[in-house]
Write a protein that holds these residues in place. Structure first.
Motif, short mmCIF file in Angstrom:
data_model
loop_
_atom_site.label_atom_id
_atom_site.label_comp_id
_atom_site.label_asym_id
_atom_site.label_seq_id
_atom_site.Cartn_x
_atom_site.Cartn_y
_atom_site.Cartn_z
N UNK A 95 5.52 -4.71 -0.42
CA UNK A 95 5.69 -3.36 -0.93
C UNK A 95 6.89 -2.60 -0.33
N UNK A 96 7.41 -3.07 0.80
CA UNK A 96 8.47 -2.32 1.50
C UNK A 96 9.64 -3.22 1.85
N UNK A 100 12.67 -14.21 10.09
CA UNK A 100 11.96 -15.14 9.21
C UNK A 100 12.40 -15.05 7.76
N UNK A 101 12.26 -13.88 7.18
CA UNK A 101 12.65 -13.66 5.79
C UNK A 101 13.58 -12.47 5.75
N UNK A 128 11.50 -7.87 -2.30
CA UNK A 128 11.35 -9.28 -1.97
C UNK A 128 10.30 -9.91 -2.89
N UNK A 129 10.69 -10.38 -4.04
CA UNK A 129 9.88 -11.11 -5.01
C UNK A 129 8.51 -10.46 -5.26
N UNK A 136 21.05 -6.27 7.47
CA UNK A 136 20.10 -7.18 6.87
C UNK A 136 18.83 -6.42 6.51
N UNK A 137 18.15 -6.90 5.49
CA UNK A 137 16.89 -6.31 5.05
C UNK A 137 15.77 -7.32 5.27
N UNK A 138 14.58 -6.79 5.51
CA UNK A 138 13.40 -7.63 5.73
C UNK A 138 12.18 -6.92 5.17
#
Length: 116
Positions: free
Chosen positions: A82-83, A41-42, A77-78, A31-33
C-alpha cells in the motif's frame, strides 16, 4: 504520509540548513521501497550516481545553491504494497568548486572490453 494518485507528478525539494553560504547540495541517489526499514530487499532506483534510472525522474531549476529540486511520477510495487517509501542520498560540496562531485553531474560507468 503523503497520499497521491498513480502517475501523479511528485515534486520534492531538499534544503541545506547551514550558516555557511558557500555550500551547494546535489541529489546523488534516490531509491524507493515498500518497506520503510528495508532499502535492500525490494527497491526501485529513481536515480543513481546523479543519473536518472526512472524515465519520469527530473531535476528542476533551483532558486539557490543550497536547495535541490526534483520530481518523478508516482508508482506502486505491483499493487501488493500500500505504500512507497523514498530514501535519497544528497551530497554537500563547496559552492563553485567545479572539481567536486556536485558539479560532475551524471556519472555512468561503462564496461571495458576484456579483449584489449
Amino acid at each position: 504520509p503523503y497520499y497521491v494518485d498513480m502517475n501523479q507528478n511528485l515534486f520534492l525539494q531538499a534544503s541545506l540548513h547551514s550558516s555557511d553560504r558557500n555550500l551547494t547540495v546535489f541529489v546523488d541517489t534516490c531509491v524507493a521501497s515498500p518497506n520503510s526499514s528495508d532499502f535492500r530487499t525490494l527497491v526501485y532506483e529513481l536515480t543513481k550516481s546523479g543519473c536518472a534510472s526512472d524515465p519520469t525522474y527530473a531535476l528542476f531549476p533551483s532558486p539557490r545553491s543550497d536547495v535541490a529540486r526534483f520530481g518523478f511520477s508516482a508508482f506502486s510495487f505491483v499493487n501488493r504494497f500500500p505504500s512507497v517509501f523514498l530514501r535519497c542520498q544528497l551530497l554537500v560540496c563547496r559552492y563553485r568548486d567545479y572539481s567536486s562531485r556536485c558539479y560532475q553531474g551524471c556519472l555512468s560507468r561503462f564496461k571495458r572490453n576484456a579483449d584489449s
